[in-house]
Each structure stands twice: as structure tokens, then as C-alpha cells.
Design a protein around this motif. Sequence first.
Motif, PDB file in Angstrom:
ATOM      1  N   LEU A   5      43.842  46.111  37.157  1.00  0.00           N
ATOM      2  CA  LEU A   5      43.571  45.038  36.208  1.00  0.00           C
ATOM      3  C   LEU A   5      43.474  45.513  34.758  1.00  0.00           C
ATOM      4  O   LEU A   5      43.740  46.633  34.438  1.00  0.00           O
ATOM      5  N   VAL A   8      40.227  41.490  28.828  1.00  0.00           N
ATOM      6  CA  VAL A   8      40.058  40.050  28.926  1.00  0.00           C
ATOM      7  C   VAL A   8      40.381  39.349  27.617  1.00  0.00           C
ATOM      8  O   VAL A   8      40.252  39.922  26.543  1.00  0.00           O
ATOM      9  N   CYS A  45      38.830  46.359  33.076  1.00  0.00           N
ATOM     10  CA  CYS A  45      39.434  45.109  32.622  1.00  0.00           C
ATOM     11  C   CYS A  45      38.706  43.929  33.220  1.00  0.00           C
ATOM     12  O   CYS A  45      37.757  44.090  33.973  1.00  0.00           O
ATOM     13  N   LYS A  46      39.180  42.736  32.909  1.00  0.00           N
ATOM     14  CA  LYS A  46      38.617  41.494  33.435  1.00  0.00           C
ATOM     15  C   LYS A  46      39.620  40.842  34.381  1.00  0.00           C
ATOM     16  O   LYS A  46      40.823  40.849  34.123  1.00  0.00           O
ATOM     17  N   ALA A  47      39.114  40.240  35.444  1.00  0.00           N
ATOM     18  CA  ALA A  47      39.986  39.579  36.402  1.00  0.00           C
ATOM     19  C   ALA A  47      39.218  38.469  37.115  1.00  0.00           C
ATOM     20  O   ALA A  47      37.987  38.510  37.217  1.00  0.00           O
ATOM     21  N   ASN A  64      34.509  42.527  35.861  1.00  0.00           N
ATOM     22  CA  ASN A  64      35.089  43.779  35.389  1.00  0.00           C
ATOM     23  C   ASN A  64      35.568  44.581  36.589  1.00  0.00           C
ATOM     24  O   ASN A  64      34.853  44.673  37.591  1.00  0.00           O
ATOM     25  N   ILE A 105      42.528  39.122  43.814  1.00  0.00           N
ATOM     26  CA  ILE A 105      42.636  38.503  42.503  1.00  0.00           C
ATOM     27  C   ILE A 105      43.565  37.315  42.620  1.00  0.00           C
ATOM     28  O   ILE A 105      44.613  37.392  43.273  1.00  0.00           O
ATOM     29  N   TRP A 140      45.967  36.593  37.644  1.00  0.00           N
ATOM     30  CA  TRP A 140      44.894  36.040  36.813  1.00  0.00           C
ATOM     31  C   TRP A 140      43.995  37.179  36.343  1.00  0.00           C
ATOM     32  O   TRP A 140      42.852  37.331  36.761  1.00  0.00           O
ATOM     33  N   ARG A 141      44.531  37.988  35.482  1.00  0.00           N
ATOM     34  CA  ARG A 141      43.841  39.160  34.954  1.00  0.00           C
ATOM     35  C   ARG A 141      44.454  39.497  33.609  1.00  0.00           C
ATOM     36  O   ARG A 141      45.499  38.961  33.240  1.00  0.00           O
ATOM     37  N   THR A 142      43.844  40.406  32.918  1.00  0.00           N
ATOM     38  CA  THR A 142      44.306  40.691  31.570  1.00  0.00           C
ATOM     39  C   THR A 142      45.202  41.904  31.482  1.00  0.00           C
ATOM     40  O   THR A 142      45.945  42.042  30.511  1.00  0.00           O
ATOM     41  N   ALA A 144      47.066  45.369  34.124  1.00  0.00           N
ATOM     42  CA  ALA A 144      47.199  45.949  35.453  1.00  0.00           C
ATOM     43  C   ALA A 144      48.045  47.204  35.394  1.00  0.00           C
ATOM     44  O   ALA A 144      48.877  47.360  34.490  1.00  0.00           O
ATOM     45  N   THR A 375      45.570  35.036  28.133  1.00  0.00           N
ATOM     46  CA  THR A 375      44.788  36.236  27.846  1.00  0.00           C
ATOM     47  C   THR A 375      45.203  36.808  26.509  1.00  0.00           C
ATOM     48  O   THR A 375      46.207  36.429  25.926  1.00  0.00           O
TER      49      THR A 375
END
Length: 376
Positions: A5, A8, A45-47, A64, A105, A140-142, A144, A375
Amino acid sequence: MWPQLGRVCRKNMFICQRNLLSAATLSKCRQGAAASNHVRPLSSCKALVYRNHGDPSQVIQLENVDLPPVGPKDVLVKFLAAPINPSDINMIQGTYAILPDLPAIGGNEGLAQVLEVGGKVTSVQVGDWVIPRDSGLGTWRTAAVLAENDIISVAGDVPVLAAATLGVNPCTAFRMLADFETLRPGDSVIQNAANSGVGQAVIQIAAAKGLNTINVIRDRPDFRQLSDRLKSLGASHVIKEDDLRRPEMKEIFKTCPKPKLALNAVGGKSATELLRHLQVGGSMVTYGGMSKQPVTVPVSALIFKDVKVLGFWVTQWKRQHSHEAFRLMLDELCSLLRRGKLSAPACAEVPLSDYRQALDAAMRPFTSAKQILITD
């Protein structure tokens, strides 16, 4: 093991129903490659993560997650936009044909930009736009770290939201129009769920090929406005489901031939009525079952009209066909985008942090805009 991931989106963005991201957001997307050489390696990261199946608004959490290092055949990407599709909802609910291991995710589709490539990566380079090659990637993450084989590049000169929604609905529409009947200019196609993402793509691709489309939608308070919008995309006729059983259908067939191809995303009575209007020897292709009712085929349609009843799943098509075949299809779709013959569906841009709002909107009946998680 966690999917990989990234960072965000914190910037507040407005909700809009259009096919392009804001000019400021698009500018940032274009500048990402130039800035990537100066970005420190991402370690977390954010997910949007779910640990159990159930109601998406209840089981999804913004968390996170650690990022692994970039391997020789890996690519570090930053996600720019990711839609919420019905298949995404079904996957979270645990009712889809394929389910990832939990925790997982959300998201099967989206657009990302390459920030870093491993030393043995050959198919993409820093700055390229890429989309998933298959379902289950978790978009759906910012950011990867992904295997090179999990992505495929798309043209960087098409609208962001069009690229972000390219790999599922337009591909489904393209294949169904190409693979089941030999359609020539002047031929007709009939479809239900015509206001869906696939339905809108069918209308536009068919219009570009010179085909007539008879488009069936459920009755609703804003039927006239929706009908006008679909006609602006190239729809020949827009009718209500009840109209399929009325004598007025004969008037439509005075202006265009009976359809060779029917596209069914609803099932139940709606599918049966589509079959009723097919030409002798025509095909009905089912790619969804929104009514959750079985497809019932009259015996007379099989015996006297010799109709063919088939199914289609774009995920299976991608798995059965080569990278080159997928590339050729994407190139043709991007050509339509450049020529103004194809556009993204009506979209609502929602920051990743407002995911609950987006999920709730995506699950409401008569939703007129596809929810796109943005994002930064």
C-alpha cells in the motif's frame, strides 16, 4: 500477507459529476513522475481494509499498512483514482465469485502512476499510468508495491477518470459487442441496466460502430433527464422496463431492425422480455444479475427462434487471453476516448478519507453517479 500500500489523500476535494478531475489535481498527477526521484522511500501508507465479510460501510476501515521494499520485478505506484463498482461491494459482502484472503483491501479497478521500478522491470517506466490486469489487486489505497505482471500501462493523454474506469466496464462492453454476434452498421442491440457503467459504454461504443441501441432502464422520478443524458451519449431509444411488454415496441422496430444481440445485467422478467424481441438466431449475453432472479428462457425462444443464451465475465476473459490481446483492446478504447467517442460515466469524486460517504452513495438505489475515491 498484506497487499502492498501507500500514502493517503488528505486534501479536501469537492463532489462533482463530470469526466475530468479538477485542473489542480490533474496537474499534480502529471507532475508526479518529475517529483518521484526526490521522494523518500515509502515505508507505510493508508488503505481501506476489511477483516471480515459484511456490510461495506461497517467492515471497511481506513488503516496504516507497511510497504515492502521494491524488488527487481516490482513497481512502486501511487494510486490516483479508484471507482466503487458493484463487484467491489459483492466482494466485501462475500458473495462474489472470487474472494481474496482476509484481511484484504477493497477495490478491483483504478489508475496509478509509477514512482519507482525494479532493476529487471521492462514493460513500464517511471511516470507511466497503469491499471490492474486482473481482479483482486485492492485499489482503494494510496500506493502499492506491485509485481510488474499485475499491471498494464495505459495512455497518459486520456482523462484521468476515464483511465481509472477503463479496465472493467468499457472492456466488458467492448467484448460483448465484438465476440458474440457479427454486427454491422445499421444492426441493433438491446440492453437492460442501460444507465450502468457498462450500459453507458455499450451506448457509446455501439454508436461509434454505427449500431442502433434500444436501452431499457427502470422507471424513476428523473426518467426524462436520464433518458436525455443517455441519448446525448448516442442512445437510439430509451425505454422503461414496462414498455418491453407493450405494443409500442412495434413502432421502434419501424425505425430499426430487431436486435441481433441482447445484453442482460438484470435477470428475471427483464431478461425474458429482452429474449422476446431478439431476431431469429440472435444471442442474449448475461453479465450480471441485479434482480437476483434467475434467467427464464421460454421454450419457444429456443425451438422456434433458435436464440443463444450465454454468459460473460471480463475477469475470465482477461485470464484466458494474452497481454497483447488486452493491450490491443485498451488501445482501441483509448482511441475512442481521444476522438470523443467514449467518456467516463457520470462520476462523483470523493476523498479517500470520506469513504463511508462514497460507499453509502454507491449502494443507494437509482444511483446516477459512479463514486470515485481520489487520493493525493
